[in-house]
Design a protein around this motif. Sequence first.
Motif, mmCIF file in Angstrom:
data_model
loop_
_atom_site.group_PDB
_atom_site.id
_atom_site.type_symbol
_atom_site.label_atom_id
_atom_site.label_comp_id
_atom_site.label_asym_id
_atom_site.label_seq_id
_atom_site.Cartn_x
_atom_site.Cartn_y
_atom_site.Cartn_z
ATOM 1 N N LEU A 7 0.822 -1.270 -0.137
ATOM 2 C CA LEU A 7 0.075 0.051 0.095
ATOM 3 C C LEU A 7 1.031 1.300 0.013
ATOM 4 C CD1 LEU A 7 -2.531 -1.142 2.745
ATOM 5 C CD2 LEU A 7 -2.632 -1.495 0.156
ATOM 6 N N VAL A 8 0.653 2.054 -0.942
ATOM 7 C CA VAL A 8 1.395 3.426 -1.034
ATOM 8 C C VAL A 8 0.420 4.517 -0.947
ATOM 9 C CG1 VAL A 8 3.453 2.460 -2.165
ATOM 10 C CG2 VAL A 8 1.589 3.341 -3.355
ATOM 11 N N LYS A 9 0.914 5.553 -0.406
ATOM 12 C CA LYS A 9 0.086 6.896 -0.308
ATOM 13 C C LYS A 9 1.155 8.132 -0.620
ATOM 14 C CE LYS A 9 -2.947 9.588 2.872
ATOM 15 N NZ LYS A 9 -3.398 9.438 4.472
ATOM 16 N N THR A 14 8.025 15.785 3.263
ATOM 17 C CA THR A 14 8.025 16.040 4.784
ATOM 18 C C THR A 14 8.966 17.349 5.129
ATOM 19 O OG1 THR A 14 9.948 14.562 4.925
ATOM 20 C CG2 THR A 14 7.973 13.825 5.384
ATOM 21 N N ASN A 15 9.737 17.925 4.249
ATOM 22 C CA ASN A 15 10.510 18.971 4.483
ATOM 23 C C ASN A 15 9.316 20.284 4.170
ATOM 24 O OD1 ASN A 15 12.918 18.386 5.121
ATOM 25 N ND2 ASN A 15 13.251 17.491 3.186
ATOM 26 N N VAL A 33 4.900 13.597 -2.260
ATOM 27 C CA VAL A 33 6.099 12.489 -2.506
ATOM 28 C C VAL A 33 5.275 11.107 -1.945
ATOM 29 C CG1 VAL A 33 7.889 13.974 -2.300
ATOM 30 C CG2 VAL A 33 6.941 12.954 -0.275
ATOM 31 N N MET A 34 5.979 9.903 -1.929
ATOM 32 C CA MET A 34 5.650 8.874 -1.431
ATOM 33 C C MET A 34 5.706 8.987 -0.079
ATOM 34 S SD MET A 34 6.879 4.785 -1.994
ATOM 35 C CE MET A 34 6.467 4.769 -3.903
ATOM 36 N N SER A 35 4.949 8.921 0.928
ATOM 37 C CA SER A 35 5.100 8.695 2.355
ATOM 38 C C SER A 35 6.494 7.847 2.779
ATOM 39 C CB SER A 35 3.829 8.314 3.071
ATOM 40 O OG SER A 35 4.170 8.122 4.358
ATOM 41 N N PRO A 36 7.421 8.399 3.444
ATOM 42 C CA PRO A 36 8.660 7.795 3.545
ATOM 43 C C PRO A 36 8.649 6.415 4.217
ATOM 44 C CG PRO A 36 8.521 9.860 4.640
ATOM 45 C CD PRO A 36 7.226 9.840 4.042
ATOM 46 N N VAL A 69 2.265 8.388 -7.484
ATOM 47 C CA VAL A 69 3.033 7.430 -6.312
ATOM 48 C C VAL A 69 3.224 6.280 -6.756
ATOM 49 C CG1 VAL A 69 0.907 7.091 -4.992
ATOM 50 C CG2 VAL A 69 3.101 7.291 -3.884
ATOM 51 N N LEU A 70 2.211 5.791 -7.668
ATOM 52 C CA LEU A 70 2.052 4.447 -8.327
ATOM 53 C C LEU A 70 3.045 4.519 -9.406
ATOM 54 C CD1 LEU A 70 -1.781 3.745 -8.778
ATOM 55 C CD2 LEU A 70 -0.207 2.939 -7.218
#
Lengths: 245, 310
Positions: A7-9, A14-15, A33-36, A69-70
């Motif tokens: 699963l990606v979100k 984050t900066n 961005v893709m969640s770290p 993100v995919l």
Amino acid sequence: MANIIVLVKQVPDTNARIVLSGERVDLSAVKKVMSPYDEFAVETALQHREASGGEVTAITVGAAGADKVLKDAKAIGVDHIVRIDCDDNLDSNALQSMLASVVSSLEADVVYCGKSAADTGAGSTGPGLAERLGWASVSNTISVAFGDQLSVITPSSGGNARVNVPLPAVISCDKGDIKVRKPNVKGIMQAKRAQVDVQSVEVPASTISIVTHSMPPAKPAGKSYEGGAAAAEVAQLLRDEANVI
Amino acid sequence: MTETVVIAEIVKGAVHPTTAELITAANALGSQPVVVVPCADASLADGAAKFTGVAGILAAKSDVFSDYDAAGWAAALDAVTPAGIIITSASPQSKDLAARLAARRGISVVQDVVKIESGNLTSPIYSGKAMQTVSLSGNAVVSVRPNVFDASGNDGSANVSVVDTSGDVATAVQEFMARASNRLDVAEANIIISGGRGMGNPENFSHLEAIADTLGAAVGASRAAVDTWDEIPHSMQVGQTGKTVNPNLYIAVGISGAIQHLAGMRSSKYIVAINKDADAPIFQHADYGIVATWEEALPILQSTLSAMMA
């Protein structure tokens, strides 16, 4: 051969600075961005495929903008990419219901996700999805070894525990000592051409509504001191004024 | 009136004091909660009987509760927990349980609540860069950040009733690997002293460890320190890609206060910053800021604290 899901979100970098417009956060100028932690989940899913064979499917929930993100996951090496089409703000019950429906239809053996997403920080999706599927789950794993069962390491009071997890299962990944691979040129080219499998799923009504967003309360200015000798006074204040030691 | 239930926080086989804060949160929702105590031995629930502001104590007794397994705990608790808004601690384990329990009941979960007002719940989002306030229609599971709500009183004598329960355990703990030292993990500690790249080299963290041992604190680190030195493990990292902490006291040494680090510790009750750069962003968040090198400040801090704790 394992049927592996990750699963990606998509979340704000984050900066990035978060700003409000009225009573809602305004993300229009923020890079996504893709969640770290999802990066660690993708890496773990790819390692699982390398250990046991099989295929990895990345799933996200969102509107068309979330395809990015995919494509990022595809460039790193997943086989299939699925977007559950939804533009609404979902509560955990609605989100997990949609995911459970799609994961069931894919007849997966294992689902990997990040321990929490960098926007909500909630960490509810992994364990909640597992409960809906009737699967085992372990959260905050720092290491995963692959076999007929998984052997994971997760923090436990006073240290770490090595836990055997029967499949099917949902694993929520922390960083641990995982080094994530970067996409190569071939992966990026493949990702450009890749088709996103867009699915529509019925969504239960959300019972949680956002009332308002706000900035964190400003902290009153503290006391400041010059020079290391002040450490003695600060130590005393921690006891007499703050009552914390 | 909203019915509420508190799931007692269990740490090392005892009811953790943060449970009293969960009771205050339930009271803020307008009711006296039933406190459910997951336990393998019902006598453990006596540790909750002293709390005031409760409707009663329910010892949920099962062998399932010997080791943590999310599926088994959720099943065994669901079977005996009354309907209502369920409140847990926002510790890593209890957030996991909260999500699982909510999904089992087909209700939603609101994590990391720091404020309850007029039935609305506020949690940090974007790692504390903003706050989100939500309203509930119907029941939900709510996890509450430690060290935010005041503790309820502890001179009560509530009735404890015992109920047997069970659940199917899905996972099996093979091995427990204790940390090399007795020092607490940053996720567990009420006091944390963290070092950043300003510590110069990883050997200098021994000065932080000495103070940590004086205070019974945990030692943390900034992402910059973890990324720079192999000797500083990721398990020590406080921040957006490390651990989010809410201790009573956070001492940041040689940490400039990058936005990622602030995200993980800004909700600490008291923050002390020691940094040689007077313009470091960390000072804007410090209750007590000392502009000095660690070499100047730490020996004095150590000797003063040692004398106080003696």
